[in-house]
Design a protein around this motif. Structure first.
Motif, PDB file in Angstrom:
ATOM      1  N   GLY A  32       0.777  -1.224   0.000  1.00  0.00           N
ATOM      2  CA  GLY A  32       0.000   0.000   0.000  1.00  0.00           C
ATOM      3  C   GLY A  32       0.810   1.276   0.000  1.00  0.00           C
ATOM      4  N   THR A  33       2.141   1.192  -0.035  1.00  0.00           N
ATOM      5  CA  THR A  33       2.962   2.397  -0.110  1.00  0.00           C
ATOM      6  C   THR A  33       2.887   2.992  -1.515  1.00  0.00           C
ATOM      7  OG1 THR A  33       4.910   1.063  -0.632  1.00  0.00           O
ATOM      8  CG2 THR A  33       4.522   1.596   1.679  1.00  0.00           C
ATOM      9  N   LEU A  34       3.267   4.259  -1.619  1.00  0.00           N
ATOM     10  CA  LEU A  34       3.182   4.948  -2.899  1.00  0.00           C
ATOM     11  C   LEU A  34       4.166   4.363  -3.915  1.00  0.00           C
ATOM     12  CD1 LEU A  34       2.844   8.659  -1.750  1.00  0.00           C
ATOM     13  CD2 LEU A  34       1.071   7.210  -2.742  1.00  0.00           C
ATOM     14  N   PRO A  35       3.740   4.166  -5.175  1.00  0.00           N
ATOM     15  CA  PRO A  35       4.645   3.632  -6.197  1.00  0.00           C
ATOM     16  C   PRO A  35       5.640   4.677  -6.663  1.00  0.00           C
ATOM     17  CG  PRO A  35       2.512   4.138  -7.148  1.00  0.00           C
ATOM     18  CD  PRO A  35       2.372   4.375  -5.670  1.00  0.00           C
ATOM     19  N   GLN A  36       6.772   4.206  -7.187  1.00  0.00           N
ATOM     20  CA  GLN A  36       7.802   5.085  -7.721  1.00  0.00           C
ATOM     21  C   GLN A  36       7.765   5.057  -9.242  1.00  0.00           C
ATOM     22  OE1 GLN A  36       9.742   7.065  -5.735  1.00  0.00           O
ATOM     23  NE2 GLN A  36       8.511   6.244  -4.039  1.00  0.00           N
ATOM     24  N   LYS A  37       7.816   6.247  -9.847  1.00  0.00           N
ATOM     25  CA  LYS A  37       7.742   6.338 -11.305  1.00  0.00           C
ATOM     26  C   LYS A  37       9.106   6.099 -11.948  1.00  0.00           C
ATOM     27  CE  LYS A  37       6.158  10.462 -11.771  1.00  0.00           C
ATOM     28  NZ  LYS A  37       5.631  11.673 -12.417  1.00  0.00           N
ATOM     29  N   THR A  38       9.073   5.509 -13.135  1.00  0.00           N
ATOM     30  CA  THR A  38      10.262   5.374 -13.976  1.00  0.00           C
ATOM     31  C   THR A  38       9.989   6.078 -15.298  1.00  0.00           C
ATOM     32  OG1 THR A  38      10.829   3.238 -12.999  1.00  0.00           O
ATOM     33  CG2 THR A  38      11.827   3.778 -15.129  1.00  0.00           C
ATOM     34  N   ASP A  39      10.752   7.119 -15.572  1.00  0.00           N
ATOM     35  CA  ASP A  39      10.521   7.914 -16.768  1.00  0.00           C
ATOM     36  C   ASP A  39      10.889   7.119 -18.017  1.00  0.00           C
ATOM     37  OD1 ASP A  39       9.959  10.571 -18.038  1.00  0.00           O
ATOM     38  OD2 ASP A  39      12.031  10.286 -18.700  1.00  0.00           O
ATOM     39  N   LEU A  40      10.013   7.184 -19.032  1.00  0.00           N
ATOM     40  CA  LEU A  40      10.231   6.447 -20.283  1.00  0.00           C
ATOM     41  C   LEU A  40      10.259   7.379 -21.486  1.00  0.00           C
ATOM     42  CD1 LEU A  40       7.815   3.405 -19.753  1.00  0.00           C
ATOM     43  CD2 LEU A  40      10.275   3.481 -19.376  1.00  0.00           C
ATOM     44  N   ASN A  41      10.518   8.647 -21.252  1.00  0.00           N
ATOM     45  CA  ASN A  41      10.493   9.582 -22.370  1.00  0.00           C
ATOM     46  C   ASN A  41      11.641   9.374 -23.347  1.00  0.00           C
ATOM     47  OD1 ASN A  41       8.149  10.973 -21.698  1.00  0.00           O
ATOM     48  ND2 ASN A  41       9.221  12.231 -20.197  1.00  0.00           N
ATOM     49  N   ASN A  42      12.765   8.855 -22.857  1.00  0.00           N
ATOM     50  CA  ASN A  42      13.883   8.590 -23.755  1.00  0.00           C
ATOM     51  C   ASN A  42      13.687   7.206 -24.373  1.00  0.00           C
ATOM     52  OD1 ASN A  42      16.272   8.428 -25.125  1.00  0.00           O
ATOM     53  ND2 ASN A  42      17.589   8.328 -23.309  1.00  0.00           N
ATOM     54  N   VAL A  43      13.145   7.191 -25.567  1.00  0.00           N
ATOM     55  CA  VAL A  43      12.819   5.920 -26.227  1.00  0.00           C
ATOM     56  C   VAL A  43      13.806   5.599 -27.348  1.00  0.00           C
ATOM     57  CG1 VAL A  43      10.369   6.144 -25.694  1.00  0.00           C
ATOM     58  CG2 VAL A  43      11.242   7.119 -27.809  1.00  0.00           C
ATOM     59  N   SER A  44      14.917   6.296 -27.394  1.00  0.00           N
ATOM     60  CA  SER A  44      15.864   6.085 -28.493  1.00  0.00           C
ATOM     61  C   SER A  44      16.461   4.683 -28.479  1.00  0.00           C
ATOM     62  CB  SER A  44      16.982   7.130 -28.422  1.00  0.00           C
ATOM     63  OG  SER A  44      17.673   7.034 -27.177  1.00  0.00           O
ATOM     64  N   ASN A  45      16.521   4.037 -27.304  1.00  0.00           N
ATOM     65  CA  ASN A  45      17.130   2.704 -27.224  1.00  0.00           C
ATOM     66  C   ASN A  45      16.102   1.575 -27.145  1.00  0.00           C
ATOM     67  OD1 ASN A  45      19.773   3.782 -27.190  1.00  0.00           O
ATOM     68  ND2 ASN A  45      19.614   4.173 -24.983  1.00  0.00           N
ATOM     69  N   LEU A  46      14.821   1.931 -27.228  1.00  0.00           N
ATOM     70  CA  LEU A  46      13.798   0.899 -27.189  1.00  0.00           C
ATOM     71  C   LEU A  46      13.711   0.168 -28.525  1.00  0.00           C
ATOM     72  CD1 LEU A  46      10.880   2.652 -25.267  1.00  0.00           C
ATOM     73  CD2 LEU A  46      12.594   1.073 -24.377  1.00  0.00           C
ATOM     74  N   ALA A  47      13.471  -1.127 -28.469  1.00  0.00           N
ATOM     75  CA  ALA A  47      13.341  -1.937 -29.680  1.00  0.00           C
ATOM     76  C   ALA A  47      12.202  -2.918 -29.509  1.00  0.00           C
ATOM     77  CB  ALA A  47      14.639  -2.692 -29.960  1.00  0.00           C
ATOM     78  N   VAL A  48      11.519  -3.206 -30.587  1.00  0.00           N
ATOM     79  CA  VAL A  48      10.406  -4.148 -30.592  1.00  0.00           C
ATOM     80  C   VAL A  48      10.739  -5.267 -31.559  1.00  0.00           C
ATOM     81  CG1 VAL A  48       7.950  -4.468 -31.070  1.00  0.00           C
ATOM     82  CG2 VAL A  48       8.747  -2.324 -30.063  1.00  0.00           C
ATOM     83  N   LYS A  49      10.710  -6.496 -31.055  1.00  0.00           N
ATOM     84  CA  LYS A  49      10.986  -7.652 -31.886  1.00  0.00           C
ATOM     85  C   LYS A  49       9.706  -8.100 -32.584  1.00  0.00           C
ATOM     86  CE  LYS A  49      12.884 -12.343 -31.794  1.00  0.00           C
ATOM     87  NZ  LYS A  49      13.447 -13.429 -30.929  1.00  0.00           N
ATOM     88  N   ILE A  50       9.791  -8.285 -33.879  1.00  0.00           N
ATOM     89  CA  ILE A  50       8.631  -8.678 -34.670  1.00  0.00           C
ATOM     90  C   ILE A  50       8.850 -10.082 -35.217  1.00  0.00           C
ATOM     91  CG2 ILE A  50       7.241  -8.185 -36.724  1.00  0.00           C
ATOM     92  CD1 ILE A  50       7.911  -5.252 -36.366  1.00  0.00           C
TER      93      ILE A  50
END
Length: 312
Positions: A251-269
């Motif tokens: 029940g404690t408050l969650p911590q955010k993780t910023d995802l605005n930097n998406v330059s290194n994200l990849a999606v496998k198709i």
């Protein structure tokens, strides 16, 4: 698995045979806000009366029956099962305390009803307990199926569900979305009904006899939110952009993780999976909307089995 077609009809799809059957639902417009119970034997969703008022309904997979659990007199929406499937939460606009306290104030000649939403829960283990002669000695609360062969003398009705419904001691607000993490409700609250953004809140327990006041989980409003299947993680779009968070079970408050930097994200198709999906979607499109329901005499199931192999 349940799918809603473009025409707004609700279908039940058998994942083993691939055959779909329409679910007989009385609704003025397309059913919305589908929510599955943990055991996949019940699905809750919202249907609409001829006056276009939302009401919560439950589909029993075993019995192939739909039961309305709210009357349709007040707008009810966004049903959500608890993680163990024993409770169903929903929002209902039943609070009509006017925000205008002085009827003679300037430009306030009539009541102004804001913050109409209240949160309710149905204890599904109690459904049928208060109806004399409904349950037999073989009834199993944990499965809560409506079928007579599961220990019920007759199918469950709206009245049976309403007798197991209670209003949660939570302050009224402009609730827009409702989620259940474990057996705790979480909601998105808007300052005004027409706002496109809102605050994700939970409801810490207060002393007995007082309504719970909502607690914002983040320091910013959010525009859109998606939860993981286990409701322990979420991804949302806020004023600062995209972020993710894990909801602690204590029940404690969650911590955010910023995802605005998406330059290194990849999606496998997986192209083979993509081809199968494209084939199935096109096959269903022709099945549902071809001008001749009999497909010009062709067996459409046989055609699917014949050509699906070419997608490998």
């Amino acid at each position: 698995m349940i799918a809603i077609t473009i025409s707004g009809k609700l279908y039940r799809l058998d994942s083993q045979t691939g055959r779909a059957a329409i679910i007989d639902v009385a609704s003025k417009t397309m059913p919305r806000w589908l929510s599955w119970a943990a055991n996949s034997r019940k699905m809750a969703f919202v249907t609409y009366t001829p006056q276009d008022i939302g009401r919560v309904s439950i589909f029993d997979v075993d019995c192939n029956t739909v039961t309305h659990v709210t009357s349709g007199r007040y707008e009810s929406y966004f049903p959500a099962f608890s993680s163990d499937g024993r409770k169903l939460y929903f929002i209902s606009e039943t609070n009509f305390r006017s925000t205008v306290t002085d009827p003679w104030a300037p430009r306030n000649y009539w009541p102004d009803y804001q913050h109409r939403g209240l949160i309710y829960s149905i204890d599904l283990d109690r459904v049928g307990d208060s109806s004399a002669g409904l349950k037999t000695s073989t009834a199993q609360n944990s499965s809560w199926s409506e079928c007579a062969d599961n220990g019920y003398a007759r199918p469950l009705t709206m009245r049976d569900y309403q007798l197991a419904t209670e209003e949660l001691p939570i302050v009224a607000a402009n609730y827009a979305m409702l989620f259940a993490v474990g057996d705790r409700p979480y909601a998105v609250v808007k300052k005004a009904v027409r706002d496109e953004k809102g605050n994700l809140v939970d409801f810490p327990k207060l002393s007995e006899g007082r309504r719970r006041v909502s607690r914002p989980l983040f320091d910013e409003d959010i525009f859109k939110i998606e939860w993981s299947a286990d409701k322990r993680s979420l991804i949302a779009i806020g004023r600062g952009g995209l972020f993710a968070a894990q909801v602690p079970p204590d029940g404690t408050l969650p911590q955010k993780t910023d995802l605005n930097n998406v330059s290194n994200l990849a999606v496998k198709i997986d192209k083979s999976v993509e081809r199968v999906q494209m084939f199935n979607e096109m096959w269903r499109l022709y099945r549902d909307y071809f001008w001749d329901p009999k497909m010009n005499g062709k067996n459409w199931e046989d055609a699917r089995r014949k050509y699906i192999g070419f997608t490998d």
